[in-house]
Write a protein that holds these residues in place. Sequence first.
Motif, PDB file in Angstrom:
ATOM      1  N   LEU A  62       0.744  -1.231  -0.097  1.00  0.00           N
ATOM      2  CA  LEU A  62      -0.058   0.048  -0.144  1.00  0.00           C
ATOM      3  C   LEU A  62       0.737   1.224  -0.040  1.00  0.00           C
ATOM      4  N   ALA A  63       1.925   1.266   0.683  1.00  0.00           N
ATOM      5  CA  ALA A  63       2.831   2.472   0.612  1.00  0.00           C
ATOM      6  C   ALA A  63       3.815   2.571  -0.628  1.00  0.00           C
ATOM      7  N   PRO A 138      -2.515  -2.286  -4.717  1.00  0.00           N
ATOM      8  CA  PRO A 138      -3.064  -1.063  -4.453  1.00  0.00           C
ATOM      9  C   PRO A 138      -3.986  -0.050  -5.245  1.00  0.00           C
ATOM     10  N   THR A 185      -0.956   0.846   5.854  1.00  0.00           N
ATOM     11  CA  THR A 185      -0.095   1.764   5.362  1.00  0.00           C
ATOM     12  C   THR A 185       0.860   2.570   5.994  1.00  0.00           C
ATOM     13  N   GLN A 188       3.673   0.134   6.898  1.00  0.00           N
ATOM     14  CA  GLN A 188       4.562  -0.216   6.156  1.00  0.00           C
ATOM     15  C   GLN A 188       5.508   1.288   5.717  1.00  0.00           C
TER      16      GLN A 188
END
Length: 331
Positions: A62-63, A138, A185, A188
């Motif tokens: 997600l990051a 994502p 998120t 991460q």
Amino acid sequence: MSGAPAPPRSLSAAATIVIMLAGIGAGSLVGALVPAAAGVPDGVLLAVIAVAIGITLLDVPLASFGRAVLDRRFLAAVLLLNLVVSPLLVYVISRVVVTDPDLQAGLLLMLLAPGVGLVAAFVRRAGGAVESLLSIAPVLLVLQLVTVPGFMLLFTVAENFLSLDGSRLPLAVLAGIIAPAAVVTALQLVGVRRPRLAAGLRRGAAFTAPATALAAGLVAAVLIPRAGERLALLEAVAPLLGVYVIVLAPVGILVATAFGLPLSQVRSVTFSGGARNGLLVLPIALAFPEGFAVVALVVVLGMAIEIIALGIYGLVVPSVTAQSRSVLTPE
């Protein structure tokens, strides 16, 4: 330096199937034998689902949102399959149960959301490009926030779904979906500079199947007693869920091949079409008003059928794509 976690050591595909079916089966048995389970508050269900969603997202980068655009052909193939071809098929299938709004809503929720969690173990076993699929996850997650409600409203405009009480929906989406995604998120991003945290996130991702099975099983245990006589209507939905996964396999191979993708990515695209995100839409299913308990049960049933289908995909897709190697781009 990328903010994405390294590939997790997930459970095998066979173990994932066993755990998922055992969890859903046990929950269904409890629901059938213990009517008092219906009294479990929806807040408890939502909390368990939120935790399970958070665990499922641990192996999704997600990051590192920008990684998705690095392979535009692969991204385009996945988006075409999941946001154009799949919804068209879902619309046709949903017409069969158009006279039962709760069945239709559950079917649409289950089939309109592309999967990004449990599918990784099956893609890996089938020789697919796991990293390619995880890198675009994502994007799929963000797009689902728009496409799932958008397609549902479009497909049900004649059935007046907008007239249903949606007062519980904002809280369900915020607490059950957005909050877990935001927490993962943030973890991460911190993990980029803290290797121990990053390693912990990778280890936590190994619990994706047990967490998903627990959440789905709990929903079954609580909502089966609430469904009452309408529980029998699930028999009408099961074949439709089967039709979806059967049709999407050859269609996925054709779409990926048309984009000239290498063999491993063809397999990943195919799996992305068959895998659905039942866990992620469970909070939405729970937000439906009283009398729509079957909506979440359709999603749970879909999750059981999906996990079996992914196991079959793992046996069939590698063979079919290998036989078609002459028309596929070499690795």
